[in-house]
Design an enzyme around this catalytic site. Structure first.
Site, PDB file in Angstrom:
ATOM      1  N   GLU A   8       0.828  -1.217   0.000  1.00 15.06           N
ATOM      2  CA  GLU A   8       0.000   0.000   0.000  1.00 15.06           C
ATOM      3  C   GLU A   8       0.865   1.272   0.000  1.00 15.06           C
ATOM      4  OE1 GLU A   8      -1.212   1.904   3.417  1.00 15.06           O
ATOM      5  OE2 GLU A   8      -1.000   0.173   4.748  1.00 15.06           O
ATOM      6  N   LYS A  69      -5.560  10.700   0.795  1.00 15.48           N
ATOM      7  CA  LYS A  69      -5.569   9.354   1.377  1.00 15.48           C
ATOM      8  C   LYS A  69      -6.905   8.736   0.981  1.00 15.48           C
ATOM      9  CE  LYS A  69      -6.207   7.274   5.982  1.00 15.48           C
ATOM     10  NZ  LYS A  69      -6.234   7.546   7.430  1.00 15.48           N
ATOM     11  N   VAL A  89      -5.461   0.355   3.125  1.00 12.14           N
ATOM     12  CA  VAL A  89      -5.625  -1.092   3.005  1.00 12.14           C
ATOM     13  C   VAL A  89      -6.863  -1.417   2.171  1.00 12.14           C
ATOM     14  CG1 VAL A  89      -6.148  -3.219   4.291  1.00 12.14           C
ATOM     15  CG2 VAL A  89      -4.335  -1.683   5.077  1.00 12.14           C
ATOM     16  N   ASP A 119     -16.076   5.606  14.594  1.00 12.34           N
ATOM     17  CA  ASP A 119     -15.036   5.750  13.588  1.00 12.34           C
ATOM     18  C   ASP A 119     -14.494   4.356  13.319  1.00 12.34           C
ATOM     19  OD1 ASP A 119     -12.849   6.158  11.981  1.00 12.34           O
ATOM     20  OD2 ASP A 119     -12.125   7.919  13.069  1.00 12.34           O
ATOM     21  N   SER A 121     -12.946   1.796  10.352  1.00 13.99           N
ATOM     22  CA  SER A 121     -12.253   1.873   9.061  1.00 13.99           C
ATOM     23  C   SER A 121     -12.963   1.078   7.961  1.00 13.99           C
ATOM     24  CB  SER A 121     -10.836   1.342   9.228  1.00 13.99           C
ATOM     25  OG  SER A 121     -10.167   1.347   7.992  1.00 13.99           O
ATOM     26  N   GLN A 122     -12.893   1.613   6.761  1.00 17.00           N
ATOM     27  CA  GLN A 122     -13.361   0.878   5.569  1.00 17.00           C
ATOM     28  C   GLN A 122     -12.592  -0.430   5.379  1.00 17.00           C
ATOM     29  OE1 GLN A 122     -13.578   3.033   1.772  1.00 17.00           O
ATOM     30  NE2 GLN A 122     -13.432   4.950   2.898  1.00 17.00           N
ATOM     31  N   ASP A 123     -11.416  -0.509   5.960  1.00 16.74           N
ATOM     32  CA  ASP A 123     -10.595  -1.718   5.790  1.00 16.74           C
ATOM     33  C   ASP A 123     -11.380  -2.974   6.163  1.00 16.74           C
ATOM     34  OD1 ASP A 123      -8.599   0.072   5.201  1.00 16.74           O
ATOM     35  OD2 ASP A 123      -7.370  -0.373   6.967  1.00 16.74           O
ATOM     36  N   LYS A 140      -3.073  -1.459  15.194  1.00 15.76           N
ATOM     37  CA  LYS A 140      -2.408  -0.480  16.034  1.00 15.76           C
ATOM     38  C   LYS A 140      -3.078  -0.420  17.383  1.00 15.76           C
ATOM     39  CE  LYS A 140      -3.593   1.650  12.521  1.00 15.76           C
ATOM     40  NZ  LYS A 140      -4.048   2.589  11.477  1.00 15.76           N
TER      41      LYS A 140
HETATM   42  N1  PSU Z   1      -0.983   1.650  10.009  1.00 12.20           N
HETATM   43  C1  PSU Z   1       0.147   2.367  10.047  1.00 12.20           C
HETATM   44  N2  PSU Z   1       0.284   3.411   9.212  1.00 12.20           N
HETATM   45  C2  PSU Z   1      -0.689   3.730   8.330  1.00 12.20           C
HETATM   46  C3  PSU Z   1      -1.899   2.962   8.293  1.00 12.20           C
HETATM   47  C4  PSU Z   1      -1.993   1.932   9.154  1.00 12.20           C
HETATM   48  O1  PSU Z   1       1.040   2.123  10.838  1.00 12.20           O
HETATM   49  O2  PSU Z   1      -0.504   4.685   7.588  1.00 12.20           O
HETATM   50  C5  PSU Z   1      -2.955   3.291   7.273  1.00 12.20           C
HETATM   51  C6  PSU Z   1      -3.346   2.078   6.417  1.00 12.20           C
HETATM   52  O3  PSU Z   1      -3.300   2.471   5.065  1.00 12.20           O
HETATM   53  C7  PSU Z   1      -4.781   1.806   6.832  1.00 12.20           C
HETATM   54  C8  PSU Z   1      -5.250   3.190   7.186  1.00 12.20           C
HETATM   55  O4  PSU Z   1      -5.541   1.207   5.809  1.00 12.20           O
HETATM   56  O5  PSU Z   1      -4.155   3.748   7.884  1.00 12.20           O
HETATM   57  C9  PSU Z   1      -6.510   3.213   8.002  1.00 12.20           C
HETATM   58  O6  PSU Z   1      -6.972   4.515   8.067  1.00 12.20           O
HETATM   59  P1  PSU Z   1      -8.459   4.848   8.576  1.00 12.20           P
HETATM   60  O7  PSU Z   1      -8.438   4.532  10.036  1.00 12.20           O
HETATM   61  O8  PSU Z   1      -8.637   6.290   8.270  1.00 12.20           O
HETATM   62  O9  PSU Z   1      -9.374   3.939   7.789  1.00 12.20           O
HETATM   63 MN    MN Z   2     -11.830   6.440  10.095  1.00 15.71          MN
END
Ligand code: PSU
Ligand code: MN
Length: 285
Positions: A8, A69, A89, A119, A121-123, A140
Protein backbone atom coordinates in the site's frame (compact mmCIF):
# COMPACT_ATOMS: atom_id res chain seq x y z
CA UNK A 1 -2.06 -17.49 -8.72
CA UNK A 2 1.22 -15.72 -9.20
CA UNK A 3 4.16 -14.28 -7.31
CA UNK A 4 2.96 -10.68 -7.05
CA UNK A 5 2.62 -8.99 -3.66
CA UNK A 6 0.61 -5.79 -3.35
CA UNK A 7 2.00 -3.05 -1.08
CA UNK A 8 0.00 0.00 0.00
CA UNK A 9 0.99 3.65 -0.33
CA UNK A 10 -0.79 5.37 2.56
CA UNK A 11 1.96 4.19 4.83
CA UNK A 12 4.43 5.98 2.55
CA UNK A 13 2.51 9.23 2.09
CA UNK A 14 0.82 9.57 5.48
CA UNK A 15 2.14 6.94 7.89
CA UNK A 16 5.90 7.52 7.95
CA UNK A 17 8.02 10.68 8.05
CA UNK A 18 10.00 11.96 5.05
CA UNK A 19 12.66 10.94 3.99
CA UNK A 20 12.56 7.56 5.77
CA UNK A 21 9.21 6.81 4.10
CA UNK A 22 10.84 6.63 0.67
CA UNK A 23 13.70 4.43 1.87
CA UNK A 24 11.30 2.08 3.65
CA UNK A 25 9.08 1.72 0.58
CA UNK A 26 12.14 0.53 -1.34
CA UNK A 27 13.23 -1.75 1.52
CA UNK A 28 9.81 -3.40 1.59
CA UNK A 29 10.03 -4.09 -2.12
CA UNK A 30 13.47 -5.63 -1.60
CA UNK A 31 12.16 -7.89 1.18
CA UNK A 32 9.45 -9.20 -1.14
CA UNK A 33 11.99 -9.82 -3.90
CA UNK A 34 14.45 -11.59 -1.63
CA UNK A 35 11.76 -14.15 -0.86
CA UNK A 36 10.97 -14.69 -4.52
CA UNK A 37 7.92 -12.42 -4.78
CA UNK A 38 7.24 -9.56 -7.20
CA UNK A 39 6.41 -6.32 -5.34
CA UNK A 40 3.64 -4.11 -6.69
CA UNK A 41 3.23 -0.90 -4.70
CA UNK A 42 -0.18 0.60 -5.48
CA UNK A 43 -1.34 4.23 -5.69
CA UNK A 44 -3.23 6.67 -7.92
CA UNK A 45 -0.95 9.00 -9.86
CA UNK A 46 -2.59 11.92 -11.62
CA UNK A 47 -5.83 9.96 -11.80
CA UNK A 48 -4.24 6.77 -13.12
CA UNK A 49 -4.27 3.61 -11.02
CA UNK A 50 -0.65 2.50 -10.84
CA UNK A 51 0.12 -1.11 -9.86
CA UNK A 52 3.88 -1.21 -9.41
CA UNK A 53 5.06 2.34 -8.73
CA UNK A 54 8.30 3.59 -10.24
CA UNK A 55 10.93 5.04 -7.87
CA UNK A 56 9.92 8.51 -9.15
CA UNK A 57 6.27 7.87 -8.29
CA UNK A 58 7.19 6.64 -4.82
CA UNK A 59 9.30 9.72 -4.31
CA UNK A 60 6.43 11.96 -5.45
CA UNK A 61 4.06 10.38 -2.91
CA UNK A 62 6.66 10.55 -0.18
CA UNK A 63 7.48 14.22 -0.70
CA UNK A 64 4.26 15.97 -1.71
CA UNK A 65 2.08 17.69 0.83
CA UNK A 66 -1.18 17.34 -1.10
CA UNK A 67 -1.53 13.62 -1.68
CA UNK A 68 -5.04 12.34 -0.89
CA UNK A 69 -5.57 9.35 1.38
CA UNK A 70 -8.16 7.15 -0.29
CA UNK A 71 -10.10 4.14 0.83
CA UNK A 72 -12.25 2.13 -1.58
CA UNK A 73 -15.03 4.72 -1.34
CA UNK A 74 -12.78 7.44 -2.75
CA UNK A 75 -11.01 5.58 -5.58
CA UNK A 76 -13.36 6.74 -8.33
CA UNK A 77 -13.23 10.34 -7.09
CA UNK A 78 -9.43 10.33 -7.26
CA UNK A 79 -9.30 8.78 -10.74
CA UNK A 80 -12.11 10.89 -12.21
CA UNK A 81 -10.70 14.15 -10.88
CA UNK A 82 -7.10 13.26 -11.77
CA UNK A 83 -5.72 13.34 -8.24
CA UNK A 84 -2.54 12.00 -6.72
CA UNK A 85 -3.70 9.61 -4.03
CA UNK A 86 -2.22 7.11 -1.62
CA UNK A 87 -4.29 3.98 -1.13
CA UNK A 88 -5.20 2.60 2.29
CA UNK A 89 -5.62 -1.09 3.00
CA UNK A 90 -9.21 -1.07 1.68
CA UNK A 91 -8.36 0.69 -1.58
CA UNK A 92 -5.19 -1.34 -2.09
CA UNK A 93 -7.17 -4.58 -1.65
CA UNK A 94 -9.82 -3.47 -4.13
CA UNK A 95 -7.19 -2.53 -6.73
CA UNK A 96 -5.17 -5.68 -6.10
CA UNK A 97 -8.31 -7.71 -6.73
CA UNK A 98 -9.03 -5.83 -9.99
CA UNK A 99 -5.54 -6.85 -11.08
CA UNK A 100 -5.69 -10.48 -9.99
CA UNK A 101 -3.22 -10.13 -7.12
CA UNK A 102 -3.86 -12.50 -4.18
CA UNK A 103 -1.33 -11.42 -1.54
CA UNK A 104 -0.96 -8.02 0.12
CA UNK A 105 1.51 -7.03 2.83
CA UNK A 106 0.89 -4.01 5.01
CA UNK A 107 1.73 -2.76 8.51
CA UNK A 108 -1.53 -2.65 10.38
CA UNK A 109 -5.11 -2.51 9.18
CA UNK A 110 -7.53 0.17 10.28
CA UNK A 111 -10.25 -0.75 12.75
CA UNK A 112 -12.45 0.72 15.46
CA UNK A 113 -11.06 3.85 17.08
CA UNK A 114 -11.02 4.22 20.87
CA UNK A 115 -13.27 6.57 22.80
CA UNK A 116 -15.04 7.94 19.74
CA UNK A 117 -18.74 7.40 19.09
CA UNK A 118 -18.23 6.05 15.60
CA UNK A 119 -15.04 5.75 13.59
CA UNK A 120 -14.67 2.36 11.94
CA UNK A 121 -12.25 1.87 9.06
CA UNK A 122 -13.36 0.88 5.57
CA UNK A 123 -10.60 -1.72 5.79
CA UNK A 124 -12.90 -4.07 7.69
CA UNK A 125 -15.65 -3.86 5.10
CA UNK A 126 -13.22 -4.50 2.26
CA UNK A 127 -11.80 -7.47 4.15
CA UNK A 128 -15.32 -8.87 4.38
CA UNK A 129 -15.75 -8.74 0.60
CA UNK A 130 -12.44 -9.33 -1.12
CA UNK A 131 -10.71 -12.71 -1.19
CA UNK A 132 -7.10 -11.72 -0.71
CA UNK A 133 -4.54 -12.63 1.94
CA UNK A 134 -3.68 -9.48 3.91
CA UNK A 135 -0.59 -9.75 6.08
CA UNK A 136 -0.52 -7.32 8.98
CA UNK A 137 1.04 -7.09 12.42
CA UNK A 138 -2.43 -7.00 13.93
CA UNK A 139 -3.89 -3.60 14.57
CA UNK A 140 -2.41 -0.48 16.03
CA UNK A 141 -2.85 -0.20 19.74
CA UNK A 142 -4.20 3.31 19.07
CA UNK A 143 -7.41 1.44 18.20
CA UNK A 144 -9.93 -0.39 20.37
CA UNK A 145 -8.54 -3.85 19.72
CA UNK A 146 -11.38 -5.80 21.32
CA UNK A 147 -14.04 -3.97 19.33
CA UNK A 148 -11.98 -4.29 16.16
CA UNK A 149 -11.81 -8.06 16.62
CA UNK A 150 -15.56 -8.19 17.26
CA UNK A 151 -16.19 -6.20 14.10
CA UNK A 152 -13.93 -8.49 12.09
CA UNK A 153 -15.96 -11.43 13.35
CA UNK A 154 -19.30 -9.78 12.60
CA UNK A 155 -18.12 -9.06 9.07
CA UNK A 156 -16.99 -12.66 8.58
CA UNK A 157 -13.30 -11.94 8.13
CA UNK A 158 -11.08 -15.02 8.51
CA UNK A 159 -8.54 -13.86 11.11
CA UNK A 160 -5.59 -16.21 11.45
CA UNK A 161 -2.49 -15.97 13.63
CA UNK A 162 0.79 -16.73 11.88
CA UNK A 163 2.75 -18.89 14.30
CA UNK A 164 0.83 -17.31 17.17
CA UNK A 165 -2.34 -17.92 19.18
CA UNK A 166 -2.76 -14.24 20.00
CA UNK A 167 -3.71 -11.20 17.94
CA UNK A 168 -0.56 -9.06 17.90
CA UNK A 169 -0.71 -5.37 18.75
CA UNK A 170 1.32 -3.85 15.95
CA UNK A 171 4.27 -2.41 17.92
CA UNK A 172 3.99 -5.22 20.47
CA UNK A 173 4.23 -8.93 19.68
CA UNK A 174 2.22 -10.05 22.70
CA UNK A 175 -1.38 -9.39 23.47
CA UNK A 176 -4.18 -10.56 25.73
CA UNK A 177 -6.47 -11.22 22.73
CA UNK A 178 -6.66 -14.90 21.92
CA UNK A 179 -7.38 -16.03 18.37
CA UNK A 180 -9.36 -19.10 17.32
CA UNK A 181 -7.31 -19.83 14.21
CA UNK A 182 -3.60 -20.37 13.71
CA UNK A 183 -1.34 -21.49 10.87
CA UNK A 184 2.36 -22.31 10.91
CA UNK A 185 3.39 -22.25 7.27
CA UNK A 186 2.85 -20.45 3.94
CA UNK A 187 1.42 -23.73 2.60
CA UNK A 188 -1.45 -23.58 5.06
CA UNK A 189 -2.21 -19.98 4.10
CA UNK A 190 -2.32 -20.91 0.42
CA UNK A 191 -4.59 -23.88 1.19
CA UNK A 192 -7.12 -21.71 3.04
CA UNK A 193 -7.26 -19.12 0.26
CA UNK A 194 -7.75 -21.82 -2.37
CA UNK A 195 -10.50 -23.37 -0.30
CA UNK A 196 -12.31 -20.05 0.12
CA UNK A 197 -12.27 -19.61 -3.62
CA UNK A 198 -13.28 -23.19 -4.37
CA UNK A 199 -16.25 -22.91 -2.05
CA UNK A 200 -17.20 -19.48 -3.35
CA UNK A 201 -16.83 -17.88 0.07
CA UNK A 202 -16.22 -14.18 -0.16
CA UNK A 203 -13.92 -12.17 2.04
CA UNK A 204 -10.29 -11.94 2.90
CA UNK A 205 -7.88 -13.73 5.15
CA UNK A 206 -6.32 -11.43 7.70
CA UNK A 207 -3.01 -13.02 8.57
CA UNK A 208 -1.73 -11.65 11.86
CA UNK A 209 2.07 -11.73 11.83
CA UNK A 210 3.66 -10.51 15.08
CA UNK A 211 6.47 -7.96 15.02
CA UNK A 212 9.92 -9.62 15.48
CA UNK A 213 10.79 -9.99 19.18
CA UNK A 214 13.89 -7.79 18.93
CA UNK A 215 11.79 -4.77 17.86
CA UNK A 216 8.72 -5.41 20.02
CA UNK A 217 7.75 -2.74 22.60
CA UNK A 218 6.43 -3.95 25.97
CA UNK A 219 2.67 -3.83 26.40
CA UNK A 220 2.67 -1.48 29.43
CA UNK A 221 5.09 1.00 27.85
CA UNK A 222 2.99 1.09 24.71
CA UNK A 223 -0.30 1.55 26.56
CA UNK A 224 0.97 4.60 28.40
CA UNK A 225 2.33 6.12 25.17
CA UNK A 226 -0.96 5.51 23.39
CA UNK A 227 -3.11 7.06 26.08
CA UNK A 228 -0.88 10.16 26.07
CA UNK A 229 -1.12 10.41 22.27
CA UNK A 230 -4.92 10.08 22.36
CA UNK A 231 -5.20 12.81 24.98
CA UNK A 232 -3.14 15.15 22.81
CA UNK A 233 -5.23 14.32 19.70
CA UNK A 234 -8.44 15.10 21.59
CA UNK A 235 -7.01 18.37 22.88
CA UNK A 236 -6.08 19.31 19.31
CA UNK A 237 -9.50 18.24 17.97
CA UNK A 238 -8.11 15.83 15.39
CA UNK A 239 -10.54 13.36 13.83
CA UNK A 240 -11.41 11.49 10.63
CA UNK A 241 -8.70 10.58 8.13
CA UNK A 242 -6.19 12.79 9.88
CA UNK A 243 -6.42 10.86 13.15
CA UNK A 244 -4.30 7.79 12.35
CA UNK A 245 -1.33 9.76 10.92
CA UNK A 246 -1.56 12.25 13.79
CA UNK A 247 -1.48 9.56 16.47
CA UNK A 248 1.38 7.71 14.80
CA UNK A 249 3.44 10.89 14.64
CA UNK A 250 2.72 11.68 18.32
CA UNK A 251 3.65 8.14 19.38
CA UNK A 252 6.93 8.42 17.55
CA UNK A 253 7.88 11.72 19.16
CA UNK A 254 6.74 10.59 22.63
CA UNK A 255 8.81 7.40 22.31
CA UNK A 256 11.82 9.19 20.80
CA UNK A 257 11.52 7.21 17.61
CA UNK A 258 11.09 3.77 19.14
CA UNK A 259 7.63 3.23 17.67
CA UNK A 260 8.94 4.35 14.29
CA UNK A 261 11.73 1.77 14.40
CA UNK A 262 9.18 -0.87 15.43
CA UNK A 263 6.92 0.20 12.57
CA UNK A 264 9.76 -0.22 10.07
CA UNK A 265 10.72 -3.64 11.44
CA UNK A 266 7.19 -5.00 11.20
CA UNK A 267 6.63 -3.58 7.71
CA UNK A 268 9.74 -5.37 6.45
CA UNK A 269 8.79 -8.55 8.29
CA UNK A 270 5.33 -8.53 6.70
CA UNK A 271 6.76 -7.81 3.26
CA UNK A 272 9.08 -10.79 3.64
CA UNK A 273 6.22 -13.11 4.65
CA UNK A 274 4.12 -11.83 1.74
CA UNK A 275 7.03 -12.62 -0.58
CA UNK A 276 7.29 -16.12 0.85
CA UNK A 277 3.58 -16.84 0.47
CA UNK A 278 3.35 -15.37 -3.02
CA UNK A 279 6.43 -17.17 -4.28
CA UNK A 280 4.86 -20.41 -3.09
CA UNK A 281 1.58 -19.59 -4.80
CA UNK A 282 3.39 -18.78 -8.03
CA UNK A 283 5.48 -21.93 -8.20
CA UNK A 284 5.13 -24.13 -11.25
CA UNK A 285 3.18 -27.34 -10.87
N1 PSU B 1 -0.98 1.65 10.01
C1 PSU B 1 0.15 2.37 10.05
N2 PSU B 1 0.28 3.41 9.21
C2 PSU B 1 -0.69 3.73 8.33
C3 PSU B 1 -1.90 2.96 8.29
C4 PSU B 1 -1.99 1.93 9.15
O1 PSU B 1 1.04 2.12 10.84
O2 PSU B 1 -0.50 4.68 7.59
C5 PSU B 1 -2.95 3.29 7.27
C6 PSU B 1 -3.35 2.08 6.42
O3 PSU B 1 -3.30 2.47 5.07
C7 PSU B 1 -4.78 1.81 6.83
C8 PSU B 1 -5.25 3.19 7.19
O4 PSU B 1 -5.54 1.21 5.81
O5 PSU B 1 -4.15 3.75 7.88
C9 PSU B 1 -6.51 3.21 8.00
O6 PSU B 1 -6.97 4.52 8.07
P1 PSU B 1 -8.46 4.85 8.58
O7 PSU B 1 -8.44 4.53 10.04
O8 PSU B 1 -8.64 6.29 8.27
O9 PSU B 1 -9.37 3.94 7.79
MN1 MN C 1 -11.83 6.44 10.09
Amino acid sequence: MDRRVALESTVIAHGLPFPRNIEIAAEMEREVQEKGGIPKTIAIINGRISVGLSPEEISLLGRSENVMKVGTAEIAYATALKKNAATTVSATMAIAKMNGISVFSTGGIGGVHRDIDWDVSQDIIELSKTDIVVISAGVKSILDVQKTLEFLETFQVTVVGYKTDYFPLFHCKDSPYRLNLRVDSPEEVEAILKEKRRLGLSGGILLANPIPATSSIEFETLESLVSKAITIAKRDNVSGKALTPYLLEKLSSLSEGRTLEANIALLKNNAALGGEIASRMGRER
